[in-house]
Motif scaffolding. Structure first.
Motif, PDB file in Angstrom:
ATOM      1  N   ALA A 215       0.839  -1.198   0.000  1.00  0.00           N
ATOM      2  CA  ALA A 215       0.000   0.000   0.000  1.00  0.00           C
ATOM      3  C   ALA A 215       0.876   1.249   0.000  1.00  0.00           C
ATOM      4  CB  ALA A 215      -0.920  -0.009   1.220  1.00  0.00           C
ATOM      5  N   LEU A 216       1.951   1.224   0.799  1.00  0.00           N
ATOM      6  CA  LEU A 216       2.866   2.373   0.824  1.00  0.00           C
ATOM      7  C   LEU A 216       3.495   2.591  -0.551  1.00  0.00           C
ATOM      8  CD1 LEU A 216       4.713   1.929   4.253  1.00  0.00           C
ATOM      9  CD2 LEU A 216       2.757   3.364   3.706  1.00  0.00           C
ATOM     10  N   ILE A 217       3.900   1.475  -1.181  1.00  0.00           N
ATOM     11  CA  ILE A 217       4.497   1.576  -2.520  1.00  0.00           C
ATOM     12  C   ILE A 217       3.500   2.205  -3.486  1.00  0.00           C
ATOM     13  CG2 ILE A 217       5.242   0.213  -4.509  1.00  0.00           C
ATOM     14  CD1 ILE A 217       6.533  -1.727  -2.549  1.00  0.00           C
ATOM     15  N   ALA A 218       2.240   1.769  -3.400  1.00  0.00           N
ATOM     16  CA  ALA A 218       1.216   2.292  -4.308  1.00  0.00           C
ATOM     17  C   ALA A 218       1.080   3.805  -4.154  1.00  0.00           C
ATOM     18  CB  ALA A 218      -0.120   1.603  -4.045  1.00  0.00           C
ATOM     19  N   VAL A 219       1.056   4.277  -2.909  1.00  0.00           N
ATOM     20  CA  VAL A 219       0.938   5.719  -2.679  1.00  0.00           C
ATOM     21  C   VAL A 219       2.136   6.446  -3.290  1.00  0.00           C
ATOM     22  CG1 VAL A 219       0.889   7.531  -0.920  1.00  0.00           C
ATOM     23  CG2 VAL A 219      -0.424   5.435  -0.577  1.00  0.00           C
ATOM     24  N   LEU A 220       3.329   5.906  -3.035  1.00  0.00           N
ATOM     25  CA  LEU A 220       4.549   6.565  -3.522  1.00  0.00           C
ATOM     26  C   LEU A 220       4.578   6.642  -5.046  1.00  0.00           C
ATOM     27  CD1 LEU A 220       7.100   4.922  -1.059  1.00  0.00           C
ATOM     28  CD2 LEU A 220       6.436   7.323  -1.110  1.00  0.00           C
ATOM     29  N   VAL A 221       4.255   5.511  -5.685  1.00  0.00           N
ATOM     30  CA  VAL A 221       4.295   5.494  -7.149  1.00  0.00           C
ATOM     31  C   VAL A 221       3.230   6.429  -7.710  1.00  0.00           C
ATOM     32  CG1 VAL A 221       4.042   4.077  -9.204  1.00  0.00           C
ATOM     33  CG2 VAL A 221       5.217   3.170  -7.214  1.00  0.00           C
ATOM     34  N   ALA A 222       2.050   6.426  -7.100  1.00  0.00           N
ATOM     35  CA  ALA A 222       0.973   7.287  -7.584  1.00  0.00           C
ATOM     36  C   ALA A 222       1.377   8.756  -7.469  1.00  0.00           C
ATOM     37  CB  ALA A 222      -0.299   7.020  -6.779  1.00  0.00           C
ATOM     38  N   VAL A 223       1.971   9.128  -6.341  1.00  0.00           N
ATOM     39  CA  VAL A 223       2.380  10.525  -6.150  1.00  0.00           C
ATOM     40  C   VAL A 223       3.424  10.909  -7.193  1.00  0.00           C
ATOM     41  CG1 VAL A 223       3.641  12.085  -4.642  1.00  0.00           C
ATOM     42  CG2 VAL A 223       1.846  10.646  -3.700  1.00  0.00           C
ATOM     43  N   SER A 224       4.454  10.085  -7.346  1.00  0.00           N
ATOM     44  CA  SER A 224       5.538  10.490  -8.243  1.00  0.00           C
ATOM     45  C   SER A 224       5.063  10.511  -9.692  1.00  0.00           C
ATOM     46  CB  SER A 224       6.767   9.602  -8.044  1.00  0.00           C
ATOM     47  OG  SER A 224       6.857   8.626  -9.033  1.00  0.00           O
ATOM     48  N   THR A 225       4.254   9.545 -10.096  1.00  0.00           N
ATOM     49  CA  THR A 225       3.818   9.511 -11.489  1.00  0.00           C
ATOM     50  C   THR A 225       2.916  10.699 -11.816  1.00  0.00           C
ATOM     51  OG1 THR A 225       3.890   7.117 -11.362  1.00  0.00           O
ATOM     52  CG2 THR A 225       2.847   8.050 -13.293  1.00  0.00           C
ATOM     53  N   SER A 226       2.014  11.032 -10.896  1.00  0.00           N
ATOM     54  CA  SER A 226       1.124  12.153 -11.200  1.00  0.00           C
ATOM     55  C   SER A 226       1.872  13.483 -11.099  1.00  0.00           C
ATOM     56  CB  SER A 226      -0.081  12.144 -10.258  1.00  0.00           C
ATOM     57  OG  SER A 226       0.346  12.337  -8.939  1.00  0.00           O
ATOM     58  N   LEU A 227       2.993  13.502 -10.412  1.00  0.00           N
ATOM     59  CA  LEU A 227       3.747  14.751 -10.257  1.00  0.00           C
ATOM     60  C   LEU A 227       4.718  14.985 -11.412  1.00  0.00           C
ATOM     61  CD1 LEU A 227       4.032  17.037  -8.140  1.00  0.00           C
ATOM     62  CD2 LEU A 227       5.957  15.774  -7.193  1.00  0.00           C
ATOM     63  N   VAL A 228       5.510  13.973 -11.750  1.00  0.00           N
ATOM     64  CA  VAL A 228       6.557  14.190 -12.755  1.00  0.00           C
ATOM     65  C   VAL A 228       6.476  13.231 -13.941  1.00  0.00           C
ATOM     66  CG1 VAL A 228       8.120  15.094 -11.009  1.00  0.00           C
ATOM     67  CG2 VAL A 228       8.263  12.686 -11.645  1.00  0.00           C
ATOM     68  N   GLY A 229       5.462  12.357 -13.971  1.00  0.00           N
ATOM     69  CA  GLY A 229       5.344  11.434 -15.090  1.00  0.00           C
ATOM     70  C   GLY A 229       6.080  10.133 -14.835  1.00  0.00           C
ATOM     71  N   PRO A 230       6.034   9.224 -15.810  1.00  0.00           N
ATOM     72  CA  PRO A 230       6.653   7.908 -15.620  1.00  0.00           C
ATOM     73  C   PRO A 230       8.169   8.010 -15.510  1.00  0.00           C
ATOM     74  CG  PRO A 230       5.301   7.983 -17.601  1.00  0.00           C
ATOM     75  CD  PRO A 230       5.440   9.379 -17.134  1.00  0.00           C
ATOM     76  N   THR A 231       8.758   7.147 -14.721  1.00  0.00           N
ATOM     77  CA  THR A 231      10.212   7.145 -14.594  1.00  0.00           C
ATOM     78  C   THR A 231      10.801   5.809 -15.012  1.00  0.00           C
ATOM     79  OG1 THR A 231       9.925   6.511 -12.305  1.00  0.00           O
ATOM     80  CG2 THR A 231      10.325   8.831 -12.746  1.00  0.00           C
ATOM     81  N   ALA A 232       9.939   4.887 -15.373  1.00  0.00           N
ATOM     82  CA  ALA A 232      10.337   3.574 -15.887  1.00  0.00           C
ATOM     83  C   ALA A 232      11.412   2.919 -15.033  1.00  0.00           C
ATOM     84  CB  ALA A 232      10.775   3.681 -17.330  1.00  0.00           C
ATOM     85  N   PHE A 233      12.584   2.713 -15.598  1.00  0.00           N
ATOM     86  CA  PHE A 233      13.568   1.869 -14.924  1.00  0.00           C
ATOM     87  C   PHE A 233      14.518   2.624 -14.020  1.00  0.00           C
ATOM     88  CE2 PHE A 233      12.089  -0.920 -18.217  1.00  0.00           C
ATOM     89  CZ  PHE A 233      11.947  -2.097 -17.517  1.00  0.00           C
ATOM     90  N   MET A 234      14.282   3.908 -13.846  1.00  0.00           N
ATOM     91  CA  MET A 234      15.208   4.668 -13.010  1.00  0.00           C
ATOM     92  C   MET A 234      15.364   4.035 -11.624  1.00  0.00           C
ATOM     93  SD  MET A 234      15.099   8.574 -11.815  1.00  0.00           S
ATOM     94  CE  MET A 234      16.198   9.172 -10.550  1.00  0.00           C
ATOM     95  N   GLY A 235      14.275   3.510 -11.091  1.00  0.00           N
ATOM     96  CA  GLY A 235      14.307   2.907  -9.762  1.00  0.00           C
ATOM     97  C   GLY A 235      15.333   1.784  -9.645  1.00  0.00           C
ATOM     98  N   VAL A 236      15.493   1.014 -10.715  1.00  0.00           N
ATOM     99  CA  VAL A 236      16.471  -0.083 -10.688  1.00  0.00           C
ATOM    100  C   VAL A 236      17.872   0.479 -10.471  1.00  0.00           C
ATOM    101  CG1 VAL A 236      17.467  -1.991 -11.975  1.00  0.00           C
ATOM    102  CG2 VAL A 236      15.075  -1.442 -12.274  1.00  0.00           C
ATOM    103  N   PHE A 237      18.186   1.522 -11.252  1.00  0.00           N
ATOM    104  CA  PHE A 237      19.514   2.130 -11.123  1.00  0.00           C
ATOM    105  C   PHE A 237      19.703   2.695  -9.717  1.00  0.00           C
ATOM    106  CE2 PHE A 237      18.615   3.117 -15.747  1.00  0.00           C
ATOM    107  CZ  PHE A 237      19.300   2.025 -16.206  1.00  0.00           C
ATOM    108  N   VAL A 238      18.727   3.481  -9.300  1.00  0.00           N
ATOM    109  CA  VAL A 238      18.834   4.164  -8.016  1.00  0.00           C
ATOM    110  C   VAL A 238      19.074   3.158  -6.894  1.00  0.00           C
ATOM    111  CG1 VAL A 238      17.536   5.455  -6.294  1.00  0.00           C
ATOM    112  CG2 VAL A 238      17.512   6.177  -8.687  1.00  0.00           C
TER     113      VAL A 238
END
Lengths: 312, 260
Positions: free
Chosen positions: A221-244
């Motif tokens: 649920a926490l992940i869902a909130v985080l992804v929803a916030v970031s996607t609606s704020l700055v758009g998709p980030t795709a694979f950046m998370g893997v690198f980070v």
């Protein structure tokens, strides 16, 4: 050593981002940049936390929540909006309305996904992944299909939504998102020790007395909130998370979430700042943050792989 | 003491455990033996609460284990499954510290540090305490995981094939440690073992499983007999006594040609 350098680099990047070529204009340029900085910090924290937690739950280091279909849902919704309401959709809904609706949709999607898969309390992450991957592809195809029906003007709007950008974010949205993410971050910070145990795998976590199903549902649920916030704020980030996440693990030299989570946040924010600096000052908006982030992260990640392979 | 009452476990219409009723003696080492697919690990997983039983009850000191909070259960029963691929960057000490999670939820007290120390001492791991797990051999890593399980300070330990993929020296070390846990600290250990000789020489009690049911159980001398093992594994056995115990020869027993 490397870790300290990473922490020192961050304030330097922030200052450079705020002041470089601003002419110290505190009335227009710097406030505008502060909004973008806010968006960068919020999105960076979202991506870092969601990716590291997700990889811990999945016990796999090449995944991000982005491939779970969340971003697919967002892009499909944007495409549907543009098709139904035309290019005026943004004006009709207002930026806030669009962001709120997108977030609600992504949260609903996450809830359905978990509900369907975790009934009877089976915490099977691999089935969840398989479903997420397939749904991402299906949603992507739907989006493409809708894009075929749009006019060239609408299509270019949709295309720009498919990239990460910090220029769309409105001050109010940055503020609300920041507050929400701060609340989630507090919950995450309290649960780092539980995350350490979850990283040992389902069986060991239960053997150590964790209610695995419940912990998994909370973290998802926490992940869902985080992804929803970031996607609606700055758009998709795709694979950046893997690198980070992987850069953070390499710097941290420890699997403890107390170390890896803050470090991942710093890496994500640093990457975004660097990319945005380059876009604004070197490339003059002729390239996008997504492309640069992937370039920078990818190159660094490759270097890291080669170097760690070299040392026994 | 842990007892099983009419335990059934099925996946769909495939029965894995059928009407298993057993009482495991407290303060003893019990080995679960039997051919592959006999349900040994499933039985252990049910007792560890990693798998829900389809029917029947499991009682810990007379209490249905389903009614014990999982956090409390981890202070009474410790489980170690097979360690397959493990790529987390943790030191041996970090790992053993997880054994204290049921007590302190991750914030280690002075008491916890003492228990961690004692567990490392018990298995002779002090020299490796700052070593990273991904730099250890399979046998050393297994010892580190056992140390974590020991640090849970439970009366009952459930070990699922602790000797899997270990060389002879590490296998003997692990079995000796299990023996000492029982003899010196009075703990109850239930383990799944594939090597009949380890089961025969290091345990007090043996439960033999076949096709999801208990084939035979009792003290080692009663279960580990040539006739019983032949019926259990479908293989000729020759039991050779020696001064230090006995050896079950199933590689090329002298009787095999006449039997087959």
């Amino acid at each position: 050593m490397m870790r300290r350098a990473a922490w020192l680099l961050l304030p330097a990047l922030v200052l450079a981002f705020l002041l470089l070529g601003s002419g110290l204009d505190f009335n227009y340029v710097i406030p505008k940049r502060l909004v973008r900085l806010g968006a960068i910090v919020v999105a960076g924290v979202c991506i870092a936390l969601s990716s590291v937690i997700f990889q811990t739950l999945a016990g796999n280091r090449v995944l991000t929540p982005a491939i779970m279909g969340y971003e697919g849902i967002y892009l499909l919704f944007q495409a549907v909006l543009v098709l139904w309401l035309g290019t005026g959709s943004v004006a009709r809904l207002g930026a806030q309305g669009n962001a709120l609706l997108s977030m609600a949709l992504m949260l609903g999607y996450s809830w359905l996904l978990q509900r369907w898969l975790l009934r009877e309390g089976r915490g099977d992450v691999y089935r969840l992944l398989l479903l997420g991957l397939v749904l991402t592809m299906v949603l992507g195809t739907f989006t493409q299909f809708i894009q075929l029906k749009t006019s060239p003007g609408e299509f270019s709007i949709l295309q720009s939504l498919g990239y990460t950008s910090f220029n769309r974010a409105q001050p109010a949205q940055v503020l609300y998102s920041g507050l929400l993410v701060a609340a989630v971050a507090v919950l995450v910070a309290r649960g780092t020790r539980v995350l350490d145990v979850l990283a040992l795998g389902r069986d060991q976590a239960i053997a150590l007395g964790l209610d695995h199903g419940r912990c998994l549902r909370l973290q998802m649920a926490l992940i869902a909130v985080l992804v929803a916030v970031s996607t609606s704020l700055v758009g998709p980030t795709a694979f950046m998370g893997v690198f980070v996440a992987n850069i953070a693990y390499a710097l941290a030299r420890s699997a403890r979430h107390q170390v890896t989570l803050p470090l991942a946040c710093a890496v994500a924010i640093g990457m975004f700042l660097l990319a945005q600096l380059l876009v604004e000052h070197l490339f003059n908006y002729r390239t996008s943050v997504s492309i640069l982030v992937n370039l920078v992260c990818g190159a660094y990640f490759l270097a890291l792989m080669v170097r760690t392979r070299g040392t026994p | 003491m842990i007892t099983l009452e009419h335990l059934h476990k099925a996946y769909g219409d495939k029965t894995v455990l059928e009407d298993v009723s057993l009482a495991f003696p407290a303060g003893q080492v019990t080995s679960l033996i039997g051919p592959n697919g006999a349900g040994k690990s499933t039985l252990l997983m049910c007792m560890a609460r990693l798998l829900p039983a389809s029917r029947g009850r499991i009682l810990l000191d007379g209490q249905d284990i389903g009614r014990i909070a999982i956090a409390d259960y981890a202070r009474r029963v410790a489980t170690l499954r097979q360690v397959l691929d493990f790529n987390l960057r943790l030191t041996v000490e970090d790992l053993v510290a997880f054994g204290r999670f049921p007590y302190s939820r991750g914030l280690l007290t002075a008491d916890d540090h003492q228990v961690i120390d004692e567990s490392l001492d018990f298995l002779g791991l002090q020299a490796l305490r700052r070593a990273y797990l991904d730099e250890l051999s399979g046998g050393q890593r297994q010892m580190a995981f056992l140390a974590m399980t020991i640090a849970q300070r439970t009366d009952l330990l459930l070990l699922d094939e602790p000797l899997n993929n270990l060389d002879m020296k590490h296998a003997v070390q692990i079995m000796q440690a299990i023996r000492r846990l029982c003899d010196e600290q009075g703990r109850t250990v239930i383990l799944v073992v594939h090597d009949i000789n380890f089961a025969a020489n290091y345990s007090d009690h043996v439960v033999a499983m076949k096709q999801g049911a208990v084939h035979s159980h009792g003290p080692v001398a009663e279960v580990v007999t040539e006739a019983n093992l032949r019926a259990l594994f479908g293989l000729a056995f020759e039991i050779l006594p020696s001064a230090q115990g006995f050896v079950c020869n199933y590689f090329n027993p002298s009787l095999s040609r006449e039997l087959v």
